[in-house]
Design an enzyme around this catalytic site. Structure first.
Site, PDB file in Angstrom:
ATOM      1  N   HIS A  26     -22.614 -38.534  23.810  1.00 56.88           N
ATOM      2  CA  HIS A  26     -20.780 -38.743  22.743  1.00 56.88           C
ATOM      3  C   HIS A  26     -20.755 -38.286  21.801  1.00 56.88           C
ATOM      4  O   HIS A  26     -21.921 -38.588  21.186  1.00 56.88           O
ATOM      5  CB  HIS A  26     -21.284 -40.427  22.526  1.00 56.88           C
ATOM      6  N   HIS A 261     -15.260 -38.376  22.666  1.00 60.22           N
ATOM      7  CA  HIS A 261     -15.784 -39.198  22.744  1.00 60.22           C
ATOM      8  C   HIS A 261     -16.965 -38.899  23.120  1.00 60.22           C
ATOM      9  O   HIS A 261     -17.586 -39.492  22.899  1.00 60.22           O
ATOM     10  CB  HIS A 261     -15.035 -40.562  22.893  1.00 60.22           C
ATOM     11  N   GLU A 411     -19.556 -69.284  20.230  1.00 57.06           N
ATOM     12  CA  GLU A 411     -20.794 -69.852  20.854  1.00 57.06           C
ATOM     13  C   GLU A 411     -21.777 -67.843  21.096  1.00 57.06           C
ATOM     14  O   GLU A 411     -22.488 -67.285  21.195  1.00 57.06           O
ATOM     15  CB  GLU A 411     -20.699 -69.613  21.870  1.00 57.06           C
ATOM     16  N   HIS A 473     -16.319 -79.010  31.480  1.00 62.12           N
ATOM     17  CA  HIS A 473     -17.710 -79.054  31.202  1.00 62.12           C
ATOM     18  C   HIS A 473     -18.620 -79.323  31.543  1.00 62.12           C
ATOM     19  O   HIS A 473     -19.658 -79.282  31.209  1.00 62.12           O
ATOM     20  CB  HIS A 473     -17.069 -80.412  29.802  1.00 62.12           C
TER      21      HIS A 473
HETATM   22  C1  LIG Z   1     -18.588 -54.505  25.311  1.00 60.15           C
HETATM   23  C2  LIG Z   1     -18.301 -53.219  25.759  1.00 60.15           C
HETATM   24  N1  LIG Z   1     -16.611 -52.685  26.196  1.00 60.15           N
HETATM   25  C3  LIG Z   1     -16.275 -51.566  26.947  1.00 60.15           C
HETATM   26  C4  LIG Z   1     -17.700 -50.247  26.636  1.00 60.15           C
HETATM   27  C5  LIG Z   1     -17.199 -49.189  26.896  1.00 60.15           C
HETATM   28  N2  LIG Z   1     -17.109 -48.331  25.493  1.00 60.15           N
HETATM   29  C6  LIG Z   1     -17.967 -47.188  25.085  1.00 60.15           C
HETATM   30  S1  LIG Z   1     -16.966 -46.700  23.296  1.00 60.15           S
HETATM   31  C7  LIG Z   1     -15.667 -47.432  24.025  1.00 60.15           C
HETATM   32  C8  LIG Z   1     -14.626 -47.564  22.671  1.00 60.15           C
HETATM   33  C9  LIG Z   1     -15.191 -47.204  21.598  1.00 60.15           C
HETATM   34  O1  LIG Z   1     -14.219 -47.157  19.888  1.00 60.15           O
HETATM   35  P1  LIG Z   1     -14.372 -46.446  19.102  1.00 60.15           P
HETATM   36  O2  LIG Z   1     -15.901 -47.590  18.374  1.00 60.15           O
HETATM   37  O3  LIG Z   1     -13.379 -46.236  18.191  1.00 60.15           O
HETATM   38  O4  LIG Z   1     -15.437 -45.545  19.548  1.00 60.15           O
HETATM   39  P2  LIG Z   1     -14.812 -43.365  19.518  1.00 60.15           P
HETATM   40  O5  LIG Z   1     -13.952 -43.561  20.314  1.00 60.15           O
HETATM   41  O6  LIG Z   1     -14.275 -43.849  17.695  1.00 60.15           O
HETATM   42  O7  LIG Z   1     -16.613 -43.401  18.798  1.00 60.15           O
HETATM   43  C10 LIG Z   1     -15.701 -47.927  25.521  1.00 60.15           C
HETATM   44  C11 LIG Z   1     -14.465 -48.834  25.260  1.00 60.15           C
HETATM   45  C12 LIG Z   1     -18.924 -51.342  25.246  1.00 60.15           C
HETATM   46  N3  LIG Z   1     -19.730 -49.990  25.406  1.00 60.15           N
HETATM   47  N4  LIG Z   1     -19.011 -52.254  25.059  1.00 60.15           N
END
Ligand SMILES: Cc1ncc(C[n+]2csc(CCOP(=O)(O)OP(=O)(O)O)c2C)c(N)n1
Ligand SMILES: [Mg+2]
Length: 663
Positions: A26, A261, A411, A473
């Protein structure tokens, strides 16, 4: 002296080139947040690259963990033990630079991030740890514990529900030394976020009671520095710094777009970025003056000053200083194990019949006074989970011995915050909810095992035995599913003695978390010899054997079903079947015993076996084999008094006797 932009560009190109070499990763986030990171690390961050475990370092968490190369670049440039060769091996097997940051794997990485939002919650736990520890240990003029917790986060972290849980609580707890940087770049994986993320984030955080610094240009070092100074000046409210940034800053066609990204920029795009940012250096080549710029600040001076202060502190308060060092090392008090064993022996002699949740509270009463590092809490179920003991004191009270967090109904936030408390050091956290709601916390439980942290997760109301609240529950699949998390220890004790042993096991464990699962209803005390009491810690052991040396059948049970197994054994004995009963409070620990132990408890020659547990039956197949039987529950529960439910689902002596005859 290189310019700030040049120092930041070192992050940009180390990151983009490492992603290029790995053919995955990334680049967008590190290129976008490089200027913010450069200002924070070079002007503000108090840390010790040569001594990453320094107790009073600022904590720095990258909650948007996909930007791992930003962190690796920072650690390398600042002089941590992370050579350039490790950056070249980004994402390769056994490198120090895995795809997402992993604590205890790379020096300087404070927590494992990647599951969005959780790093932020860990950071809340670290800031809470700092606050509570400071109250306990600081003396006038001697602030032994006095540091900030900084966290980077993206749009994704803010969209995740856990950000609400953790940040709402951080505001309530007035964690003024928590400083968060929002990478407000308007982009997430699917594109421009305005189709799915239109919250008024600043207003949201103001509503939580945070200080919010709006509209900071995340590429302007002066604005960034000013925002950090404002954040540091606030002592009560956590601060959110909203940084407008361009994802993939410097990439000629991909900057500002989702394309950068999570994929390598490509040869031409990187070449274009080199030209645009005037970075003529080859991949992984960092000029000496850039390194010098990154290492110009006198960090050693701050650490030396702290060391001198701590020395004076230790002279004036030798016991306090020793206690601080012990807690930060994560060592238990020297007398803990002997005291715990004495308590367990006493319980075995007294033989109380209580609910195991009550036995858990009794264990807390016994062990709590010995363990000032214990910090508890429940997600608004203190009276049901029985997590409060006489020494519990609300962390919101100005008490130096505060050790209890009222987490509210949160939680997931709770367990991730507890992981942060453990990671900070100085604390042994336990949290609690109903077993059925372990699902809400699930990924934080997984992360405790993966990181790993010594976090103790207490779960009460462990089965249909909770009765009238009904199937919503009543956990059914939860025991098995928690046991399947690698490195997780799930204890489901059958009486007060096993409950105390499971607490002791969780407290003395150093390499991972434990789930302690307790009943709502009373559980009968089981007689044991001294040797059998010691055997409990093996996770599975022989609770009773027939008087003759041989037996025809093995009954295996956990928790509330152990007393049923004992009753069934007596009924079977009366009919001439010789029965061994095995209590299995922790299959994870049992499975890790040497084969001699496992074979001694469950000898291969005895194929007539019945497992009894009020949960999904499949899990027990590995112990009973195809020749055996399992009495379990493979549907949802029902709303009724507990004793009726146990009958309805076949947890009766008659059913077990019939199953034995059918083998
Ligand atoms: C809980 C979770 N859901 C989905 C992902 C997959 N994922 C990684 S980065 C991302 C998008 C994040 O967007 P942002 O925080 O705006 O990152 P940017 O592209 O700006 O670096 C996703 C959906 C993850 N790592 N964790
Ligand atoms: Mg984004």
């Amino acid at each position: 002296m290189p310019s700030r932009r040049e120092l930041a560009n070192a992050i940009r190109f180390l990151s983009a080139d490492a992603v290029e070499a790995a053919k995955s990763g990334h680049p967008g986030m590190p290129m976008g947040m490089a200027d913010i990171a450069e200002v924070l690390w070079n002007d503000f961050l108090k840390h010790s690259p040569g001594n990453p475990g320094w107790a009073n370092r600022d904590r720095f968490v990258v909650s948007n963990g996909h930007g791992s190369m930003l962190l690796y670049s920072l650690l390398h440039l600042a002089g941590y033990d992370l050579p350039i060769d490790e950056l070249k091996r980004f994402r390769q097997l056994h490198s120090k630079t895995p795809g997402h940051p992993e604590a205890f794997h790379t020096p300087g990485v404070e927590t494992t991030t990647g599951p969005l939002g959780q790093g932020l919650a860990n950071a809340v736990g670290m800031a809470l740890a700092e606050k509570v520890l400071a109250r306990r240990f600081n003396r006038p003029g001697q602030a032994v514990v006095d540091h900030h917790t900084y966290v980077f986060l993206g749009d994704g972290c803010l969209m995740e529900g856990i950000s609400h849980e953790a940040c709402s609580l951080a505001g309530t707890m007035k964690l003024g030394k928590l400083i968060a940087f929002w990478d407000d770049n308007g982009i997430s994986i699917d594109g421009e976020v305005h189709g799915w993320f239109t919250d008024d984030t600043p207003a949201r955080f103001e509503a939580y009671g945070w200080q919010v610094i709006r509209r900071v240009d995340g590429h302007d070092p002066e604005e960034i520095a000013q925002a950090i100074r404002t954040a540091q000046a606030e002592s009560d409210r956590p601060t959110l710094i909203c940084c407008r940034t361009t994802i993939g800053f410097g990439a000629p066609t991909k900057a500002g777009k989702e394309a950068c990204h999570g994929a390598p920029l490509g040869k031409d795009e990187i070449a274009g970025a080199r030209a645009a940012l005037k970075w003529p250096h080859a991949p992984f080549e960092i000029p000496q003056d850039i390194y010098a710029g990154w290492r110009a600040r006198d960090l050693a001076g701050a650490e030396a000053q702290w060391n001198a202060m701590f020395q004076a502190y230790a002279q004036a308060n030798p016991e306090l200083a020793a206690e601080f060092e012990r807690r930060m090392r994560g060592e238990l008090p020297a007398d803990f194990v002997a005291a715990a064993d004495a308590y367990i022996a006493k319980l075995q002699a007294e033989g109380p019949t209580v609910a195991s949740r009550k036995a858990s509270q009794m264990a807390l009463e016994a062990f709590g006074p010995l363990l000032p590092e214990l910090i508890g809490g429940s997600a608004d179920l203190a009276g049901s989970n029985l997590t409060l003991w006489k020494g519990s004191k609300d962390v919101n009270a100005e008490d130096p011995n505060a050790n209890y967090v009222y987490y509210g109904v949160r939680e997931f936030g709770m367990s991730a915050i507890a992981n942060g408390l453990a990671l900070h050091g100085g604390f042994l956290p336990y949290d609690a909810t109903f077993l059925v709601f372990s699902d809400y916390a699930r990924n934080a439980l997984r992360m405790s095992a993966l990181i790993p942290t010594r976090t103790i997760h207490v779960f009460t109301h462990d089965s249909i035995g909770l009765g009238e609240d009904g199937p919503t529950h009543q956990p059914v699949e939860h025991l098995a599913s928690l046991r399947y998390i690698p490195n997780n220890h799930v204890w489901r004790p059958c009486d007060a003695v096993e409950s105390a042993v499971s607490w002791k096991a969780a407290i003395t464990r150093t390499d991972g978390p434990s789930c302690l699962v307790f009943s709502r209803q009373n559980l009968q005390h089981q007689p044991r010899t001294v040797e059998q009491v010691a055997d409990i810690a093996r996770g599975g052991y022989v609770l009773t054997d027939p008087p003759e040396a041989r037996f025809d059948l093995i009954l295996i049970a956990s928790g509330s079903e152990v007393e049923l197994a004992m009753q069934a054994a007596r009924a079977l004995e009366a009919e001439g079947t010789r029965v061994r009963v095995v209590s299995m409070p922790c299959s994870n620990v049992f499975d890790a015993q040497p084969v001699e132990w496992r074979e001694g408890v469950l000898p291969g020659w005895c194929r007539k076996r019945i497992a009894i547990e009020a949960g999904v039956s499949d899990f027990w197949r590995k112990y009973v084999g195809l020749d055996g039987a399992v009495i379990g529950i493979d549907s949802f529960g029902a709303s009724a008094p507990a004793d009726q439910l146990f009958k309805h689902y076949g947890f009766t002596v008659e059913k077990i006797v019939a199953a034995a005859k059918g083998l």
